[in-house]
Design a protein around this motif. Structure first.
Motif, PDB file in Angstrom:
ATOM      1  N   GLY A  37      -9.533   6.531  16.029  1.00  0.00           N
ATOM      2  CA  GLY A  37      -8.290   5.609  16.133  1.00  0.00           C
ATOM      3  C   GLY A  37      -8.381   4.707  15.069  1.00  0.00           C
ATOM      4  N   TYR A  38      -9.687   4.478  14.590  1.00  0.00           N
ATOM      5  CA  TYR A  38      -8.850   3.259  12.773  1.00  0.00           C
ATOM      6  C   TYR A  38      -8.025   3.088  11.919  1.00  0.00           C
ATOM      7  N   ASP A  39      -7.247   2.555  11.836  1.00  0.00           N
ATOM      8  CA  ASP A  39      -6.397   2.375  10.380  1.00  0.00           C
ATOM      9  C   ASP A  39      -7.065   1.652   9.187  1.00  0.00           C
ATOM     10  N   CYS A  40      -7.101   2.877   8.031  1.00  0.00           N
ATOM     11  CA  CYS A  40      -8.210   3.095   7.175  1.00  0.00           C
ATOM     12  C   CYS A  40      -7.580   2.907   5.811  1.00  0.00           C
ATOM     13  N   LEU A  41      -7.804   1.324   4.898  1.00  0.00           N
ATOM     14  CA  LEU A  41      -7.056   1.158   4.262  1.00  0.00           C
ATOM     15  C   LEU A  41      -8.756   1.300   2.930  1.00  0.00           C
ATOM     16  N   VAL A  42      -7.618   2.312   2.286  1.00  0.00           N
ATOM     17  CA  VAL A  42      -8.779   3.021   0.673  1.00  0.00           C
ATOM     18  C   VAL A  42      -8.052   1.563   0.010  1.00  0.00           C
ATOM     19  N   LYS A  78      -4.999  10.783  -3.148  1.00  0.00           N
ATOM     20  CA  LYS A  78      -3.885  11.206  -2.796  1.00  0.00           C
ATOM     21  C   LYS A  78      -4.131  11.802  -1.161  1.00  0.00           C
ATOM     22  N   MET A  79      -5.397  12.717  -0.523  1.00  0.00           N
ATOM     23  CA  MET A  79      -5.176  13.377   0.646  1.00  0.00           C
ATOM     24  C   MET A  79      -5.485  12.280   1.413  1.00  0.00           C
ATOM     25  N   ILE A  80      -5.806  11.023   1.320  1.00  0.00           N
ATOM     26  CA  ILE A  80      -5.908  10.150   2.074  1.00  0.00           C
ATOM     27  C   ILE A  80      -4.162  10.022   2.706  1.00  0.00           C
ATOM     28  N   LYS A  81      -3.359   9.050   1.418  1.00  0.00           N
ATOM     29  CA  LYS A  81      -2.061   8.959   1.822  1.00  0.00           C
ATOM     30  C   LYS A  81      -1.335   9.967   1.910  1.00  0.00           C
ATOM     31  N   ALA A  82      -1.407  10.995   2.114  1.00  0.00           N
ATOM     32  CA  ALA A  82      -0.154  12.003   1.374  1.00  0.00           C
ATOM     33  C   ALA A  82       0.231  11.998   3.291  1.00  0.00           C
ATOM     34  N   GLN A  83       1.273  13.253   3.409  1.00  0.00           N
ATOM     35  CA  GLN A  83       1.432  13.341   4.542  1.00  0.00           C
ATOM     36  C   GLN A  83       1.987  11.805   5.750  1.00  0.00           C
ATOM     37  N   GLY A  84       2.186  10.615   4.747  1.00  0.00           N
ATOM     38  CA  GLY A  84       2.833   9.968   5.734  1.00  0.00           C
ATOM     39  C   GLY A  84       1.710   8.786   6.383  1.00  0.00           C
ATOM     40  N   GLY A  85       0.321   9.637   4.724  1.00  0.00           N
ATOM     41  CA  GLY A  85      -0.637   8.711   5.377  1.00  0.00           C
ATOM     42  C   GLY A  85      -1.479   8.909   6.362  1.00  0.00           C
ATOM     43  N   ILE A  86      -1.871  10.603   6.464  1.00  0.00           N
ATOM     44  CA  ILE A  86      -2.416  11.351   7.601  1.00  0.00           C
ATOM     45  C   ILE A  86      -3.836  10.685   8.093  1.00  0.00           C
ATOM     46  N   PHE A  87      -4.889  10.605   7.055  1.00  0.00           N
ATOM     47  CA  PHE A  87      -5.743   9.487   6.692  1.00  0.00           C
ATOM     48  C   PHE A  87      -5.696   8.178   6.927  1.00  0.00           C
ATOM     49  N   GLY A  88      -4.355   7.491   6.013  1.00  0.00           N
ATOM     50  CA  GLY A  88      -5.303   6.376   5.643  1.00  0.00           C
ATOM     51  C   GLY A  88      -4.058   5.797   4.749  1.00  0.00           C
ATOM     52  N   TRP A  89      -3.864   4.637   4.431  1.00  0.00           N
ATOM     53  CA  TRP A  89      -3.693   3.790   3.207  1.00  0.00           C
ATOM     54  C   TRP A  89      -4.818   4.132   2.069  1.00  0.00           C
ATOM     55  N   VAL A  90      -3.615   3.773   0.785  1.00  0.00           N
ATOM     56  CA  VAL A  90      -4.037   3.505   0.107  1.00  0.00           C
ATOM     57  C   VAL A  90      -3.549   1.938  -1.004  1.00  0.00           C
ATOM     58  N   SER A  91      -4.033   1.504  -1.667  1.00  0.00           N
ATOM     59  CA  SER A  91      -4.071   0.205  -2.134  1.00  0.00           C
ATOM     60  C   SER A  91      -4.697   0.022  -3.204  1.00  0.00           C
ATOM     61  N   SER A  92      -4.595  -1.116  -3.452  1.00  0.00           N
ATOM     62  CA  SER A  92      -5.818  -2.076  -5.038  1.00  0.00           C
ATOM     63  C   SER A  92      -6.606  -3.042  -4.371  1.00  0.00           C
ATOM     64  N   SER A  93      -7.794  -3.494  -4.485  1.00  0.00           N
ATOM     65  CA  SER A  93      -8.280  -5.056  -4.540  1.00  0.00           C
ATOM     66  C   SER A  93      -7.391  -6.375  -4.876  1.00  0.00           C
ATOM     67  N   GLU A  94      -6.418  -6.081  -5.936  1.00  0.00           N
ATOM     68  CA  GLU A  94      -5.887  -7.079  -6.212  1.00  0.00           C
ATOM     69  C   GLU A  94      -5.095  -7.187  -5.041  1.00  0.00           C
ATOM     70  N   LYS A  95      -4.148  -6.579  -4.992  1.00  0.00           N
ATOM     71  CA  LYS A  95      -3.344  -6.389  -3.437  1.00  0.00           C
ATOM     72  C   LYS A  95      -3.828  -6.874  -2.076  1.00  0.00           C
ATOM     73  N   ALA A 133       0.461  -1.055  -0.038  1.00  0.00           N
ATOM     74  CA  ALA A 133      -0.002  -0.139   0.224  1.00  0.00           C
ATOM     75  C   ALA A 133       0.723   1.241  -0.362  1.00  0.00           C
ATOM     76  N   GLU A 134       0.171   2.397  -0.509  1.00  0.00           N
ATOM     77  CA  GLU A 134       0.723   3.215  -0.163  1.00  0.00           C
ATOM     78  C   GLU A 134       0.550   5.255   1.545  1.00  0.00           C
ATOM     79  N   PRO A 135       1.046   5.137   1.611  1.00  0.00           N
ATOM     80  CA  PRO A 135       2.787   5.471   1.569  1.00  0.00           C
ATOM     81  C   PRO A 135       3.634   4.278   1.600  1.00  0.00           C
ATOM     82  N   TYR A 136       2.908   2.931   3.078  1.00  0.00           N
ATOM     83  CA  TYR A 136       3.952   2.180   3.030  1.00  0.00           C
ATOM     84  C   TYR A 136       3.060   1.013   3.446  1.00  0.00           C
TER      85      TYR A 136
END
Ligand code: C5J
Length: 219
Positions: free
Chosen positions: A173-178, A196-213, A5-8
């Motif tokens: 307090g939840y970790d979110c992946l989109v 971009k807004m979700i994963k910016a600044q080190g994952g300020i709101f969460g992570w972005v990935s894909s359904s395949e991953k 996922a991004e950013p990590y």
């Protein structure tokens, strides 16, 4: 276990992770619905149906919790703030008759979830009057009682109800992946910026990935 996922990489804890599918409602997604009536290109949202179906099937097969949301209001509109009712100065607004019943009113055909992603008995459906799924709902209580700390958030629209819900979840307090292919916007630029807004600044709101991953991790 991690999901690429991004950013990590996302530290996936399946026992504490729920799939939260936001507002995959007929009025937003179906040709002839309210969204299209307003001039929106529903194909931008419909491309998310296939990836959501594959993710939902795998999630259910793994025995992990699934929750669905619907945006809408009581038939007497007592939970509809006047400001929301008049916003947009549209000729047709929430509560009025639309192509699939009264627009965004609970119990109407257009308010319901599309058949392709219909909830199974036992999967909570959160009826929410706002954009965020935590506002004026029992979602936080339901997740807490099940020991959920992580959310995979999918659905529509990326920059409105998905983003609002991810931000609300983050503050609780939840970790979110989109997964990017499971969320959609009528507007390509908002799709890109919403992610971009979700994963910016080190994952300020969460992570972005894909359904395949996510599917790879589930396998
Ligand atoms: C959602 C909206 N579900 N765009 N609602 O995003 O009004």
């Amino acid at each position: 276990m991690t999901i690429d996922a991004e950013p990590y990489p996302f530290e996936f804890a399946p026992a504490a992770c729920a799939l939260l599918i936001i507002d995959m409602q007929r009025d937003f997604l179906e040709p002839g619905g309210f969204g299209e009536m307003l001039g929106n290109d529903v194909s931008q949202l419909r491309r998310t149906i296939g990836p959501n179906q594959r993710l939902l099937a795998a999630w259910r097969a793994a025995g992990l919790p699934v929750l669905h949301t619907r945006e809408g209001h009581r038939p007497d509109l007592s939970d509809l703030p006047p400001a929301k009712k008049v916003r947009g100065r549209s000729k047709t607004c929430i509560g009025d008759s639309g192509p699939m019943g009264r627009i965004l009113v609970r119990g109407e055909a257009g308010h319901d979830i599309i058949p392709e992603l219909y909830p199974l008995p036992g999967e909570p459906v959160i009826d929410k009057p706002g954009k965020g799924a935590f506002y004026a709902t029992d979602l936080h209580a339901i997740l807490g009682s099940r020991g959920i700390r992580q959310l995979v958030v999918t659905g529509v629209t990326t920059e409105v109800c998905v983003n609002t819900t991810v931000r609300e979840a983050n503050d609780r307090g939840y970790d979110c992946l989109v997964p990017d292919d499971c969320v959609g916007s009528y507007f390509p630029v908002f799709q890109e910026m919403g992610l971009k807004m979700i994963k910016a600044q080190g994952g300020i709101f969460g992570w972005v990935s894909s359904s395949e991953k996510v599917l790879a991790a589930l396998r």
